[in-house]
Design a protein around this motif. Structure first.
Motif, PDB file in Angstrom:
ATOM      1  N   ASN A  95      67.795  84.646  30.213  1.00  0.00           N
ATOM      2  CA  ASN A  95      66.988  83.567  30.799  1.00  0.00           C
ATOM      3  C   ASN A  95      65.488  83.862  30.803  1.00  0.00           C
ATOM      4  O   ASN A  95      64.755  83.308  31.628  1.00  0.00           O
ATOM      5  CB  ASN A  95      67.420  83.326  32.264  1.00  0.00           C
ATOM      6  CG  ASN A  95      68.875  82.938  32.399  1.00  0.00           C
ATOM      7  OD1 ASN A  95      69.505  82.542  31.439  1.00  0.00           O
ATOM      8  ND2 ASN A  95      69.417  83.051  33.592  1.00  0.00           N
TER       9      ASN A  95
ATOM     10  N   THR B 260      54.921  73.354  31.911  1.00  0.00           N
ATOM     11  CA  THR B 260      56.027  72.744  32.654  1.00  0.00           C
ATOM     12  C   THR B 260      56.833  71.825  31.753  1.00  0.00           C
ATOM     13  O   THR B 260      58.068  71.852  31.748  1.00  0.00           O
ATOM     14  CB  THR B 260      55.497  71.936  33.857  1.00  0.00           C
ATOM     15  OG1 THR B 260      54.744  72.786  34.712  1.00  0.00           O
ATOM     16  CG2 THR B 260      56.644  71.321  34.642  1.00  0.00           C
TER      17      THR B 260
ATOM     18  N   ARG C 180      62.917  83.031  29.067  1.00  0.00           N
ATOM     19  CA  ARG C 180      61.972  81.928  28.862  1.00  0.00           C
ATOM     20  C   ARG C 180      61.691  81.189  30.173  1.00  0.00           C
ATOM     21  O   ARG C 180      60.537  80.929  30.516  1.00  0.00           O
ATOM     22  CB  ARG C 180      62.538  80.963  27.820  1.00  0.00           C
ATOM     23  CG  ARG C 180      61.589  79.861  27.377  1.00  0.00           C
ATOM     24  CD  ARG C 180      62.168  79.177  26.139  1.00  0.00           C
ATOM     25  NE  ARG C 180      61.323  78.093  25.672  1.00  0.00           N
ATOM     26  CZ  ARG C 180      61.521  76.815  25.957  1.00  0.00           C
ATOM     27  NH1 ARG C 180      62.550  76.459  26.715  1.00  0.00           N
ATOM     28  NH2 ARG C 180      60.718  75.877  25.469  1.00  0.00           N
ATOM     29  N   THR C 181      62.757  80.858  30.916  1.00  0.00           N
ATOM     30  CA  THR C 181      62.557  80.123  32.165  1.00  0.00           C
ATOM     31  C   THR C 181      61.996  81.021  33.269  1.00  0.00           C
ATOM     32  O   THR C 181      61.154  80.588  34.057  1.00  0.00           O
ATOM     33  CB  THR C 181      63.862  79.469  32.643  1.00  0.00           C
ATOM     34  OG1 THR C 181      64.903  80.457  32.687  1.00  0.00           O
ATOM     35  CG2 THR C 181      64.278  78.343  31.724  1.00  0.00           C
TER      36      THR C 181
ATOM     37  N   LYS D 142      60.664  68.302  37.651  1.00  0.00           N
ATOM     38  CA  LYS D 142      59.826  68.374  36.452  1.00  0.00           C
ATOM     39  C   LYS D 142      58.799  67.239  36.370  1.00  0.00           C
ATOM     40  O   LYS D 142      57.605  67.504  36.160  1.00  0.00           O
ATOM     41  CB  LYS D 142      60.713  68.409  35.209  1.00  0.00           C
ATOM     42  CG  LYS D 142      59.967  68.680  33.914  1.00  0.00           C
ATOM     43  CD  LYS D 142      60.952  68.960  32.797  1.00  0.00           C
ATOM     44  CE  LYS D 142      60.241  69.296  31.492  1.00  0.00           C
ATOM     45  NZ  LYS D 142      61.183  69.721  30.452  1.00  0.00           N
TER      46      LYS D 142
ATOM     47  N   VAL E 258      58.759  74.117  28.990  1.00  0.00           N
ATOM     48  CA  VAL E 258      59.571  75.293  29.319  1.00  0.00           C
ATOM     49  C   VAL E 258      60.561  75.074  30.459  1.00  0.00           C
ATOM     50  O   VAL E 258      61.668  75.621  30.428  1.00  0.00           O
ATOM     51  CB  VAL E 258      58.643  76.493  29.660  1.00  0.00           C
ATOM     52  CG1 VAL E 258      59.446  77.689  30.132  1.00  0.00           C
ATOM     53  CG2 VAL E 258      57.786  76.864  28.458  1.00  0.00           C
ATOM     54  N   ILE E 259      60.216  74.288  31.455  1.00  0.00           N
ATOM     55  CA  ILE E 259      61.011  74.221  32.680  1.00  0.00           C
ATOM     56  C   ILE E 259      62.073  73.120  32.617  1.00  0.00           C
ATOM     57  O   ILE E 259      61.743  71.949  32.406  1.00  0.00           O
ATOM     58  CB  ILE E 259      60.091  73.989  33.901  1.00  0.00           C
ATOM     59  CG1 ILE E 259      59.061  75.110  34.004  1.00  0.00           C
ATOM     60  CG2 ILE E 259      60.912  73.888  35.180  1.00  0.00           C
ATOM     61  CD1 ILE E 259      59.646  76.501  34.147  1.00  0.00           C
TER      62      ILE E 259
ATOM     63  N   THR F  45      66.180  70.538  37.596  1.00  0.00           N
ATOM     64  CA  THR F  45      67.217  71.127  38.454  1.00  0.00           C
ATOM     65  C   THR F  45      67.651  70.186  39.579  1.00  0.00           C
ATOM     66  O   THR F  45      68.423  70.580  40.444  1.00  0.00           O
ATOM     67  CB  THR F  45      66.693  72.438  39.082  1.00  0.00           C
ATOM     68  OG1 THR F  45      65.493  72.160  39.824  1.00  0.00           O
ATOM     69  CG2 THR F  45      66.386  73.478  38.011  1.00  0.00           C
TER      70      THR F  45
ATOM     71  N   LEU G  28      66.287  78.628  39.319  1.00  0.00           N
ATOM     72  CA  LEU G  28      66.493  78.990  37.910  1.00  0.00           C
ATOM     73  C   LEU G  28      67.093  80.381  37.730  1.00  0.00           C
ATOM     74  O   LEU G  28      67.358  80.783  36.601  1.00  0.00           O
ATOM     75  CB  LEU G  28      65.165  78.908  37.147  1.00  0.00           C
ATOM     76  CG  LEU G  28      64.533  77.508  37.058  1.00  0.00           C
ATOM     77  CD1 LEU G  28      63.166  77.585  36.389  1.00  0.00           C
ATOM     78  CD2 LEU G  28      65.441  76.546  36.300  1.00  0.00           C
TER      79      LEU G  28
END
Length: 478
Positions: free
Chosen positions: A254, A449, A256-257, A320, A452-453, A456, A394
């Motif tokens: 994980n 943001t 990247r996040t 997001k 990449v994100i 959730t 995350l």
């Protein structure tokens, strides 16, 4: 959701336990907001009390050190307590506000600037610990549907309430003509009151079910906590849930996040703490406001409404979109304010404190433009990235403490840098240039943001972090 052992926690309605948990965690966050913003309000009084005057060779250095020492302490405290959280979320809960209580009280007794810097470093360690533990405990105890608003309220809004209270107390003391040397000592020491009020409650809060099941491997105690929160007697979990994966495994999976969450808090805090630490002195002077009035107006009229907006939308619209729009709004209003200063010929010499107000400059328009930066900040990333939401949502339970500590430390490093870089940029290139620089950072954060994100919203922690796949894989092996 078939294989999630925490399904009953995620689907239960908000109840008394959740609101008690909100108050217990939120009052520590209230103290964070109070302690970190109050120094910006009284910074001029502090330095003057110690004989450090504007225009002196040491002014900018002490300005940065007094403002930034708590932030450096917070970064170190976050890393230490992130590791300790592997031994239990609750185990060290209460020690954080204990450090904050002692640190706040000692500030009033500091005989010189060097001692105050050291004391605020200690205070910062407690704040850093709280930034790790509080969002984790909030998230791991709360249902999936309401988790966003609970964290945004308990972390984002309570922080704003603390900052507003610091400004109100300073205004009150100033209005009754207390000596400036006494005002700053009372204001800083008063941060001990909300911190001390929840030490007992934090020691009594139950360990989180997710920690008990996924890290400690104690199914019976885990079931007991779930029963307490959900008011249900039927908790059917029989498989061994203990996660033996390593931090390296999850970072490789994980990265990247995780890294994105760290970078976003880092960038956000550079802009946010430039305002928190130096807004009440430098920006307030440009707008013709006293430090305490500036802080009260920006917090009460802009930051708090922005937080309310976040609470209303975060579990409907999602994290997001709010964060992207928030960063873009911050960038736009910073750029508009900077341009307005340039066009009207309004400048501030940070070295001498000399202020030049352009003939066409309107303080009301200036307050609106700068205030809307604060509104967009709290309506977006201030209630998401800076509430610790990304770090906890995350990252899998096994490494949630460490990942959260890395994101907090990244933010505190950004804030610490702001305590040095913002006054230096103002001193060298002018206030308009410094604000434009912050605007560029916020545009960059919006792009990160977006790219990449992941979203959730309303997802159980095991789904948002990808942990459910690991749990189901462990079940299949068993």
């Amino acid at each position: 959701m078939k294989g999630n052992p925490f399904k009953s926690l995620d689907e239960t309605r908000l109840n008394f336990f959740h609101f008690k948990n909100l108050f217990t965690t939120g009052m520590g966050v209230f103290t964070d907001g109070y302690d970190l913003s109050s120094i910006g309000i009284v910074l001029g009084l502090v330095l003057s009390s110690y004989g450090i005057k504007e225009g002196s060779s040491s002014y900018v250095l002490y300005d940065s050190l007094v403002a930034g020492s708590a932030l450096v302490g917070a970064a170190i405290g976050a890393l230490i307590f992130g590791q300790l959280s592997r031994m239990g979320r609750k185990k060290f809960y209460g020690i954080d506000v204990g450090l904050m209580t002692v640190g706040a009280l000692l500030q009033a007794l500091a005989p010189n600037a060097a001692t105050l810097i050291a004391i605020r470093f200690l205070l910062g360690m407690g704040i850093g610990a709280d930034y790790v533990l509080s969002p984790m405990i909030m998230a791991e105890h709360t249902n999936a549907k309401d988790r966003g608003k609970i964290i945004a309220l308990g972390f984002g809004m309570f922080w704003g309430f603390g900052a507003t209270t610091a400004a109100a107390i300073t205004l009150l003391l100033s209005s009754i003509h207390i000596s400036p040397d006494i005002i700053w000592r009372i204001v800083l020491a008063a941060g001990a009151i909300p911190a001390a009020s929840v030490i007992y409650l934090r020691r009594k809060i139950p360990e989180t079910a997710r920690y008990l099941g996924r890290i400690k491997g104690d199914l019976e105690e885990m079931k007991e906590v779930i029963r307490e929160i959900t008011n249900s007697q039927n908790v059917n979990v029989d498989n061994d849930l203990k996660d033996n994966k390593t931090l390296r495994y999850y970072f490789r999976r994980n990265f990247r996040t995780f890294f994105g969450a760290m970078v976003l808090w880092f960038l956000f805090d550079i802009a946010a703490y430039s305002s928190i630490l130096f807004g009440p002195t430098s920006i307030a002077k440009v707008l013709g406001l006293t430090p305490s009035l500036f802080q009260f107006v920006t917090e009460f009229a802009f930051t708090v409404p922005g937080g309310i907006m976040a609470i209303l939308l975060i579990d409907r619209v999602g994290r997001k979109p709010l964060q992207v729009v928030g960063f873009l709004g911050m960038a736009s209003f910073l750029l508009a304010f900077s341009t307005y200063l340039s066009v009207t010929g309004t400048t501030l010499d940070i070295k001498t404190g000399a202020l030049v107000i352009g003939p066409a400059f309107s303080p009301l328009l200036g307050i609106f433009l700068y205030g809307m930066f604060n509104f967009m900040e709290q309506a977006g990333p201030g209630s998401i990235s800076a509430s610790g939401m990304l770090g906890v949502e995350l990252s899998p339970t096994r490494v949630r403490g460490e990942v959260q500590s890395f994101t907090v430390a990244a933010g505190r490093i950004g804030a610490s840098i702001s305590s040095f870089i913002f006054p230096s940029l103002m001193a060298t290139y002018g206030i308009s240039f410094a604000i434009t620089f912050l605007s560029i950072l916020m545009f960059t954060a919006a792009i990160i943001t977006l790219l990449v994100i992941p979203e959730t919203r309303s997802k159980p922690l095991e789904v948002s972090s990808g942990e459910l796949e690991t749990i189901e894989g462990e079940k299949n092996k068993a």
